[in-house]
Enzyme design. Sequence first.
Site, mmCIF file in Angstrom:
data_model
loop_
_atom_site.group_PDB
_atom_site.id
_atom_site.type_symbol
_atom_site.label_atom_id
_atom_site.label_comp_id
_atom_site.label_asym_id
_atom_site.label_seq_id
_atom_site.Cartn_x
_atom_site.Cartn_y
_atom_site.Cartn_z
ATOM 1 N N GLY A 121 0.780 -1.226 0.000
ATOM 2 C CA GLY A 121 0.000 0.000 0.000
ATOM 3 C C GLY A 121 0.811 1.275 0.000
ATOM 4 N N LEU A 168 -4.499 -5.455 -4.164
ATOM 5 C CA LEU A 168 -3.411 -4.476 -4.162
ATOM 6 C C LEU A 168 -2.063 -5.098 -3.783
ATOM 7 C CD1 LEU A 168 -2.728 -1.446 -4.478
ATOM 8 C CD2 LEU A 168 -3.095 -1.212 -2.013
ATOM 9 N N ASP A 169 -1.072 -4.935 -4.653
ATOM 10 C CA ASP A 169 0.309 -5.363 -4.388
ATOM 11 C C ASP A 169 0.414 -6.850 -4.071
ATOM 12 O OD1 ASP A 169 1.087 -2.727 -4.741
ATOM 13 O OD2 ASP A 169 0.890 -2.248 -2.619
ATOM 14 N N ALA A 170 -0.514 -7.631 -4.577
ATOM 15 C CA ALA A 170 -0.530 -9.058 -4.256
ATOM 16 C C ALA A 170 -0.372 -9.940 -5.489
ATOM 17 C CB ALA A 170 -1.823 -9.404 -3.526
#
Lengths: 286, 286, 286, 286
Positions: free
Chosen positions: B203, B229-231
């Site tokens: 994040g 998100l960001d995964a």
Amino acid sequence: MTASQKYILTLSCPDRVGVVAAVSGFIAQHQGWIIEAQHHSDELDQRFFMREEILAASLAISLEQFREAFQSIATEFQMDWEITDSAQKKRVVILVSKSEHCIYDLLSRWQSGELDIDIPCVISNHERFRKLVEWHDIPFHYIPVTRETKEAAYEKVMQTYDAAQGNTMVLARYMQVLSPQMCDRYRGQIINIHHSFLPSFVGAKPYHQAYARGVKLIGATCHYVTEELDAGPIIEQDVIRIDHSDTTADLIRYGKDIEKTVLARGLRYHVEDRVLRHGNKTVVFR
Amino acid sequence: MTASQKYILTLSCPDRVGVVAAVSGFIAQHQGWIIEAQHHSDELDQRFFMREEILAASLAISLEQFREAFQSIATEFQMDWEITDSAQKKRVVILVSKSEHCIYDLLSRWQSGELDIDIPCVISNHERFRKLVEWHDIPFHYIPVTRETKEAAYEKVMQTYDAAQGNTMVLARYMQVLSPQMCDRYRGQIINIHHSFLPSFVGAKPYHQAYARGVKLIGATCHYVTEELDAGPIIEQDVIRIDHSDTTADLIRYGKDIEKTVLARGLRYHVEDRVLRHGNKTVVFR
Amino acid sequence: MTASQKYILTLSCPDRVGVVAAVSGFIAQHQGWIIEAQHHSDELDQRFFMREEILAASLAISLEQFREAFQSIATEFQMDWEITDSAQKKRVVILVSKSEHCIYDLLSRWQSGELDIDIPCVISNHERFRKLVEWHDIPFHYIPVTRETKEAAYEKVMQTYDAAQGNTMVLARYMQVLSPQMCDRYRGQIINIHHSFLPSFVGAKPYHQAYARGVKLIGATCHYVTEELDAGPIIEQDVIRIDHSDTTADLIRYGKDIEKTVLARGLRYHVEDRVLRHGNKTVVFR
Amino acid sequence: MTASQKYILTLSCPDRVGVVAAVSGFIAQHQGWIIEAQHHSDELDQRFFMREEILAASLAISLEQFREAFQSIATEFQMDWEITDSAQKKRVVILVSKSEHCIYDLLSRWQSGELDIDIPCVISNHERFRKLVEWHDIPFHYIPVTRETKEAAYEKVMQTYDAAQGNTMVLARYMQVLSPQMCDRYRGQIINIHHSFLPSFVGAKPYHQAYARGVKLIGATCHYVTEELDAGPIIEQDVIRIDHSDTTADLIRYGKDIEKTVLARGLRYHVEDRVLRHGNKTVVFR
């Protein structure tokens, strides 16, 4: 007193003009030869940190006299401070489980004199390393830990540690979560090696977690143990590259090399009084 | 056809005896000269991955004929497969915000021919890099994004990307969270550089998070963008050492060097068809 | 005077008791707020090195007064010393040939303000980067160098550098061996990036040398230029892993990433007065 | 035969169309399940290298039958080839002097099963590690080496190695230059760890050389021993960052961590038949 004996002064205080001048003036006034000096000003918290290595033989006053005379400066600047004597080796109690890499590595460094510590005893919840440890003429205490006996076991660990006059406890892949009471009682004395690059992969089986996430580097973290699992102040970390062809078993094998190196570095910083705690962070004067 | 033109065959299939024999037999039968070959057997999932670079000039059949003739092997072994032609450069649309390091770095690599791609256009929510981009004779599209206009803005981004016939979208520190719809529509085409060593510090403001936690290394992660998100699947990561004396501003500065290098490496792997997705992980045949 | 303006005091002198006390006492007496302080005692040569960053606004006296008043301490301790003003940006002249990676990288860092320098001009023996440089509103001087015209060309380089009031010359992959005269005249001002991990692979074509030797890591070295080729004091180095599958062309490509990063770090240390020369070595206060 | 028993086929030959097809066709025809496969084409020398791990239990023919049947392919393609059985552990004789880090590290890895080798004996020119080695139930041979007795001593080392049926000799900081005769007799069997990043700092006291040159990273190199000192094929290397504050003693201490890790990695590659020699270089299929 040997030629290499040193006194190590560490302190922190609110940052203001004149701290270094006061401290270095005091040391110079007593003929202290400074071998190594490091400062750090934390801008955010306006706090100042300092570490000075003074050649013991150069000082015109005794350690006791230093402690007494320095108190007025310490009070004036509201210092948290300490001065230790390199001739007083740290007494490091090692707790180990069934993994061999850290215990072999620490014994090797101790045996060669690289790690300048006393090891009054080794404590383990398994008998596996008794012979190796005893072969090094170090007492070995077998204190099994089960879910039911945990409290009594930890009580015994603490008694053993205290009886051995330990002042540093190293969890060399001990694989047991200590009780909050223990964490509290030995705050700043317990050093753990966690087999991940924290804060990634807290808790159990971090290499399995890393494998599942598909990271391209794995790591290890040496930190002070606090009540919150794997959340204490970090002393040292490192990583190693892996790729898709590495299984969890490979990760574990690669990880061992990082774990033992990072633990040894972190422990050395600690026993040489190079680590100053600052909230949940550390200032490490390497 | 140039001397260095290559066809790149990538495939994955359930692992069983004879896959390599079938594929390499087929290529040999058509006189294909293999320049580079990599295999990977995922033990856990019993899935097999393969990448072969074939010298185009050596092949006795055309790419079309290859595609047709290979289909029976692909069907027999239940392959996901693709063969691409190095002469068909990937069309990479770059999305950028106000940070300069990644865009300069990508332009430098493109300008020198190191990064063998076409850049049909650059899209930004700021005008800052218009002149730099246009100086390189690349069209620049200013598409502002606000909380209110987000949906319309993303619609315009997608139109621009499609009109440019893009097949790879690079978020070169674009600093906007894409819509789930966009992530889904261009699955496997969108590459992001996140300024932390994921899964740590997901994040916003990862360097501030890293500073607060007191880590001793910071990193960057190049990954495919997915709804979460960001995964998404990680393509490449790297880290750099920091210490207590580094402020958040220092972390940001050090981080830039890692970010641009990691993004460039990840992008290169992607455009050279070196990345095979496997669930939420990647096989990267470097 | 801005809030962040700093004076940077650097000095070295024979090591003895009282140096730090004298310097820090002097600074404290004039209300100087020390932001950053680093010391180094060279045991072998018994020489002491020091760098202090003082907040300009905190000092009760002017820089001129500091210089005058400090002289007596400097004389007493036989110091080599200097105090610089962060408001006076270093004037860095960049020399470049045909490789793009370092010049793009330096311009990017300069453009964003990360590298806090003036670039009065860029000099090149090729026209290749004229437009890029001029687009950044930096004068570009084309000074061709051939075997026959070398002497005259270097004369012109020196005139250009002097006319631009340069105080730092960066060889950003300039690929020309400077004359002994030039090395001597600008001793400590000329920074080179050599594309090997010195002292391995001195001279021409280091990546070809590295390939031939079969090393498993390649590197780059940022150093001050002296008469002896690639033998000057090293400021910074770094390496990257390669393997048997990498061709010389791959080494060159990987190497570029290391070169530009190492040059940028070394240059930053230099312009922030973090590098103190000590014989043919450097003390780098990062 | 255990579930994890593997046959490892390694080969090199002139590069041409059909090598992989022939080899993988042969393996598939005999039901061989390939666990791991790696190829390398050396463009410059037009030579092809290959390593295949075959699950022993999957193969429909015996190892002897494989060897016999494969010979016609090997002849056709002019292969240098070998197939080994993971159940036949390599017999690794360790030569050590007075430094503890490598011998402790190797014993630790052997004791835990991480390093899957037999250690028929340890040879040393000092008595220092007799007890440690014997405690591990490994025979220890003290063979002193002086300038005068060198020839006789090496004769005895060779006899001991031969009597122990050694097929790999590890110089774990043995600190003696072997005779050309020995190097020649056991070509490709002797692995050394040199305490520098070769080709920098060949010969004696590399850390002192590194200190004198002022490098910013130090390293270690694991290589095959040849007649020419420290010039044999490199298997593995790594480095660690140092700075001006590190003395030669610090370099030696940091270096030990790199040396033991690099030696352990290089030795593992060797005993798993991952290293193929190619002139004075190596192909390492990790």
